[in-house]
Design an enzyme around this catalytic site. Sequence first.
Site, PDB file in Angstrom:
ATOM      1  CB  SER A  22     -28.407  30.906  68.697  1.00  0.00           C
ATOM      2  OG  SER A  22     -29.043  29.839  68.055  1.00  0.00           O
ATOM      3  CB  SER A  23     -33.867  29.796  69.988  1.00  0.00           C
ATOM      4  OG  SER A  23     -33.922  29.508  68.612  1.00  0.00           O
ATOM      5  NE  ARG A  24     -32.561  26.221  64.498  1.00  0.00           N
ATOM      6  CZ  ARG A  24     -32.526  26.427  63.216  1.00  0.00           C
ATOM      7  NH1 ARG A  24     -31.380  26.455  62.561  1.00  0.00           N
ATOM      8  NH2 ARG A  24     -33.642  26.616  62.547  1.00  0.00           N
ATOM      9  CD  GLU A  49     -39.464  36.897  64.385  1.00  0.00           C
ATOM     10  OE1 GLU A  49     -38.737  36.604  65.357  1.00  0.00           O
ATOM     11  OE2 GLU A  49     -40.467  36.236  64.080  1.00  0.00           O
ATOM     12  CD  GLU A  52     -42.550  38.023  68.147  1.00  0.00           C
ATOM     13  OE1 GLU A  52     -43.728  38.197  67.806  1.00  0.00           O
ATOM     14  OE2 GLU A  52     -41.853  37.092  67.709  1.00  0.00           O
ATOM     15  CD  GLU A  53     -35.557  36.287  67.267  1.00  0.00           C
ATOM     16  OE1 GLU A  53     -34.389  36.658  67.026  1.00  0.00           O
ATOM     17  OE2 GLU A  53     -36.141  35.412  66.601  1.00  0.00           O
ATOM     18  NE  ARG A  99     -34.597  34.675  70.739  1.00  0.00           N
ATOM     19  CZ  ARG A  99     -34.064  33.923  69.784  1.00  0.00           C
ATOM     20  NH1 ARG A  99     -32.757  33.871  69.629  1.00  0.00           N
ATOM     21  NH2 ARG A  99     -34.843  33.242  68.975  1.00  0.00           N
ATOM     22  CE  LYS A 117     -29.341  31.722  57.696  1.00  0.00           C
ATOM     23  NZ  LYS A 117     -30.693  31.230  57.614  1.00  0.00           N
TER      24      LYS A 117
END
Length: 145
Positions: A22-24, A49, A52-53, A99, A117
């Site tokens: 998670s980026s957060r 996405e 990219e991720e 990441r 989530k």
Amino acid sequence: MRVGTIAVLKTHEGLHICLVSSSRNPRRFTLPKGCLKRGEKMLDAALRELEEEAGVQGRILSKLDPIFIKDKESAQENCLYFFVEVTSISEDWDESHFRKRIWVDLKRAEKTRLTNKAKRALKQLKRNKLNASLPKISKLDISND
């Protein structure tokens, strides 16, 4: 609204899904997801996405209904997850410098530190009996980075 992917990879050990840190909260893992860009189609955004991720390319498994996860606090955070068959995996990708990407089977995913989530999406995924509903997909070799 956000879109995401449940990227499915078949190996000699069975089916695995792609998770990214998670980026957060980098100690927790999540399914790749993000926002649509203006004029972008949902399926295109989901695949973008994922690349990219996670540095993963694939094709949408259109025979499987996407999973909708409603956010309890904000409708903008609702997410529609599309199933993707992995076709290639990059060693270096846009967000690889911050990441981590891992591959887990569903049993191991439950023991992984997940975002809320991602937990809800995987719980729904298990209820839908992923293994029984997936079409035949080709095998690729992976190693957890």
